[in-house]
Design an enzyme around this catalytic site. Sequence first.
Site: not given
Length: 366
Positions: A120, A142, A184, A226, A236, A241, A245, A248, A252, A266
């Site tokens: 956990r 993330k 990036e 960032k 987000e 935030r 993206n 992206h 993606h 990527h």
Amino acid sequence: MSVRVSLGDRSYDIHIENGALDRAGELLAPYAARGRFIVVTDRNIVPNQLYRLETSLTTAGIASAVEVLPPGEATKSWKMLEKLTDALLNYGVERNDTIVALGGGVIGDLVGFAASILKRGCRFVQVPTTLLSQVDSSVGGKTAINSKAGKNLIGAFYQPSHVLIDPTTLDSLPPREVRAGYAEVIKYGLIDDAPFFQWCEANGGKLLAGDPDARTHAITASVAAKARIVGEDERETSGRRALLNLGHTFGHALEAETGFSDRLLHGEAVAAGMALAFRFSTAQGLCTAEEAARVTAHIAAAGLPATLHAAGIDASGAKLVSHMLHDKKMEGGRLPFLLARGIGQTFLEKNVDLSAVAAFLDSDRG
């Protein structure tokens, strides 16, 4: 130098220093519960960086166990998550132990997710070794793995305890990997910092050629941007935030079309995606053609794909849009897009007609 990610009792520092990996034992000692770390890395990192880290830990009197995984995007999978969590349990990991993610974005994402679910929640530290992970994926919490339906669809927001960035790790990277990470860096200028994009236009070539000052400046500016955005909108929820993206959603879809393989890294997909986002913004009457052309030109000058053709994509607009339907940002059947009114003027648009996106992609491809 240090950048703070301000998140209340989950705040942490990003330490940026040439040669920091050789001082990791000293710098990370406060996180060495029971006098040990469990290091997770991949085979590509072992020859150049693992020895530096292990030597530093030994010098500081810190024991370490090491788990080595295969490199590549395919490692972000259920299969490898199970393998890693089983290995960590076999090492007898406890919640106050620290798991060290030594590697690029794949290792950081996988290790972070494993840490978030193991018992956990276990502590972990990011030691990113690629430009992409240093300026983006190691910061902000993330964590995720991929599924058959798409990229990063299974994961959690889970912050590291510390991020240790040593720009000298970039010296051993193939030029293609450095270029992919540079995408990036460009992103932060395009989001809301036009002067930083100008800096990229003037100094991007130095960074790609290995200039240490240019690299350190770019990394510091990127993580500071960032950290500021994550501090304002960690999960987000406000849309702030989401600006991170940029490129992206398009990117993606391009990655999905190439099977999330080395055909298109990527960062390369994000580069093409940012150029597409600006040209689509022009097609929607939001951004001048001159601004979009400037973005496309700089991305291409950096040796990155700025068009579908350069990215090796020959799929129809409809097929690329079909990949977007699996995007985790879908809300009520609508997919938010990051569009731009100009360089440094990115915004979130929630009412984009996907048929218009498909038509634009067909036109841009042709």
